[in-house]
Enzyme design. Sequence first.
Site, PDB file in Angstrom:
ATOM      1  CB  THR A 165     -98.365  23.559 -58.173  1.00  0.00           C
ATOM      2  OG1 THR A 165     -97.871  22.429 -58.877  1.00  0.00           O
ATOM      3  CG2 THR A 165     -99.037  24.513 -59.125  1.00  0.00           C
TER       4      THR A 165
ATOM      5  CE  LYS B 213     -97.987  22.585 -62.904  1.00  0.00           C
ATOM      6  NZ  LYS B 213     -98.645  21.838 -61.820  1.00  0.00           N
TER       7      LYS B 213
ATOM      8  CB  THR C 121    -100.045  17.578 -63.993  1.00  0.00           C
ATOM      9  OG1 THR C 121    -101.156  16.775 -63.990  1.00  0.00           O
ATOM     10  CG2 THR C 121    -100.508  18.946 -63.522  1.00  0.00           C
TER      11      THR C 121
ATOM     12  CG  ASN D 157    -101.536  13.651 -54.477  1.00  0.00           C
ATOM     13  OD1 ASN D 157    -101.833  14.680 -55.073  1.00  0.00           O
ATOM     14  ND2 ASN D 157    -100.387  13.019 -54.656  1.00  0.00           N
TER      15      ASN D 157
ATOM     16  CB  SER E 270    -103.272  19.828 -55.539  1.00  0.00           C
ATOM     17  OG  SER E 270    -103.129  18.428 -55.529  1.00  0.00           O
TER      18      SER E 270
ATOM     19  CD  GLU F 297     -98.179  15.934 -56.162  1.00  0.00           C
ATOM     20  OE1 GLU F 297     -98.861  14.897 -56.203  1.00  0.00           O
ATOM     21  OE2 GLU F 297     -98.634  17.072 -56.342  1.00  0.00           O
TER      22      GLU F 297
END
Lengths: 383, 383
Positions: free
Chosen positions: B146, B168, B179, B378, B383, B259
């Site tokens: 993602t 992932k 996640t 974010n 997402s 991220e």
Amino acid sequence: MSVTAAQGFTAAGVAAGIKASGRKDLALVRNLGPRFDAAGVFTSNRICAAPVTWSRQAIADGRIDAVVLNSGGANACTGVEGFADTHHTAEKVGEELGIAAGDVVVCSTGLIGARLPMDALLTGITTAAADLSADGGLAAAEAIMTTDTRPKEAVRTVDGWTVGGMAKGAGMLAPGLATMLVVITTDAVVPAEDLQSALGAATRVTFDRLDSDGCMSTNDTVVALASGASGITPEATAFLAALTEVCHDLGQQLIGDAEGASHDIAVRVVNAASEDDAVQVARSITGSNLFKCAIFGNDPNWGRVLSALGTTAAAYEPDGVDVSFNGVMVCRGGAIGEPRELVDLHPRAVDVLVDLHAGDAQATVWTNDLTYDYVKENAEYSS
Amino acid sequence: MSVTAAQGFTAAGVAAGIKASGRKDLALVRNLGPRFDAAGVFTSNRICAAPVTWSRQAIADGRIDAVVLNSGGANACTGVEGFADTHHTAEKVGEELGIAAGDVVVCSTGLIGARLPMDALLTGITTAAADLSADGGLAAAEAIMTTDTRPKEAVRTVDGWTVGGMAKGAGMLAPGLATMLVVITTDAVVPAEDLQSALGAATRVTFDRLDSDGCMSTNDTVVALASGASGITPEATAFLAALTEVCHDLGQQLIGDAEGASHDIAVRVVNAASEDDAVQVARSITGSNLFKCAIFGNDPNWGRVLSALGTTAAAYEPDGVDVSFNGVMVCRGGAIGEPRELVDLHPRAVDVLVDLHAGDAQATVWTNDLTYDYVKENAEYSS
């Protein structure tokens, strides 16, 4: 006016040279009586600063004559030397004002893990003591600012008696109070025991429901002083209402000035099985970085609300939860509701309503969004 | 090679048109046997996605023949329609491969609260089924990305048998798994019950100790498939060691690609009274935004470590705690230690060591710093 709005109090705020910036950094608040009732609520952090340890002891007998507060250094994690510094601070205030050191509350705020510049601080106490006046409330409120961009003051006057207060705090705002120092004064006649129970009840639904960034401070202190100078003994419910209003007003000012924030967010949880459930759910949402980033991006991302809710033990059915952003029910029955395009998140104030359909209790927790400027303030500067 | 490194497995990754970008978004992994043992670990979030609800049931009997995974949509909080979508997905895989729908694990990842484009997804399954091959591991790993910037694969081969996996996940990484979607395959002979206990033990000290951003996902799934194709039954300890290594390797790749992160942080808590205490303390630190901002700013702000520690119920004495950043003990006995200027936080890897001096247990939790780019990713993208 803040802490000097009520009769029987003087205050001062001076630049003692503790802050490198040369700004005001030392505040003094004195109660002139005739009564000296006092109450305090402190951080529940087990790693607490020397001034918190001192002040808990000082206030235990219900009498406080003065509060000295410094910004520019938290005096936390400074060992026995740090505690001695706090002790010397209280003694110096006692000398200057002709009161007992044990009747002085000491508050410090700033960087954890550094000693205070005691020469500057002690000299500042002399200056502040000479500067005490019934007009000194604003100067005192300015002197306790750290990353705050403006002083916080609130006053309520009811039937001849007054409750006023000042606060500082802009980060490390979290459950179990927030990173804040608060001094509240009143000229009502309120015995120390009643003042303590009213202060506990008022802070429980105000300061204790702020969660700007999930980080609990080592230095949180909320102290209330009652001079009795109005000669009036208010009804307990009227006093609690005024005190709660002042605490709420100051708390909203803290959230409204939180580090780097661009939105002030109220997360209201309704129809919970218990108030504890409502608070737990609200805190799980206000603690979610993803939720807070979404609000910064003006994105009514209700999936992030539900994923936070799912981590709690509260009573609810996953397919029985509604979530509204600013009045638009974007999630209905745990699934897709109104189109998220209907939500306008550009205003600074954001209202997130979570309906658990599990009872009739409710609670609100206030937080901020997570922004570039929050990261900047907390990455580039030690605090 | 990842999921196709072990004998008895084929995989594929295709662009089905679920992602607007046109990138690969559908992966299929098939076990060709001769055995079909399977185990799974799922998010503990009470708000869990339709595919999690489905897959928990599918894996309950210990047999799984195939795993289908899509990126581009989480199919979480999508109500009964969303569950029907997952059911249709499993049925379609069953049709294409000639297996029972009930032996298909379904995994989805992406935005919560939106329906999947089922036409595209079902067509993609046909394409992927035709594309299955023993070389398909990398394509499958790419198809589940993602916000990941690179695919994550790991392989260990021991004495004629192999454990491989793909993962992932780059955000919403938190306690109770992260996640992430993870598929692990092995050609060792491992009965389903043994596979489940090994998977639980391996994830407990690897994936479950990642906390990138404190946010727990609705879709976390770790599934392990054992084909028995090597014909070798390994010692339980040898198998657990290899499985844990693969999980650790994949977990570190997740943290390394989180991220917006600029630092990978290991918080090691040693000499705790219990492993639970050590984990609780480590999680309190990895959950502190202020600590994570400080690391982004290359600031060894140990006061923020202690203020987080102070919120826990772990056994320790406040004046008996040492904290080191990259080997420099900046806090000794709960107070000021070595000068913080001695610490160099410019390398990406950061080691924070907390010595509680309260016992002999220890644990490590891995996290990232809080950066402008985390907020950007974010805030600007749903997402």
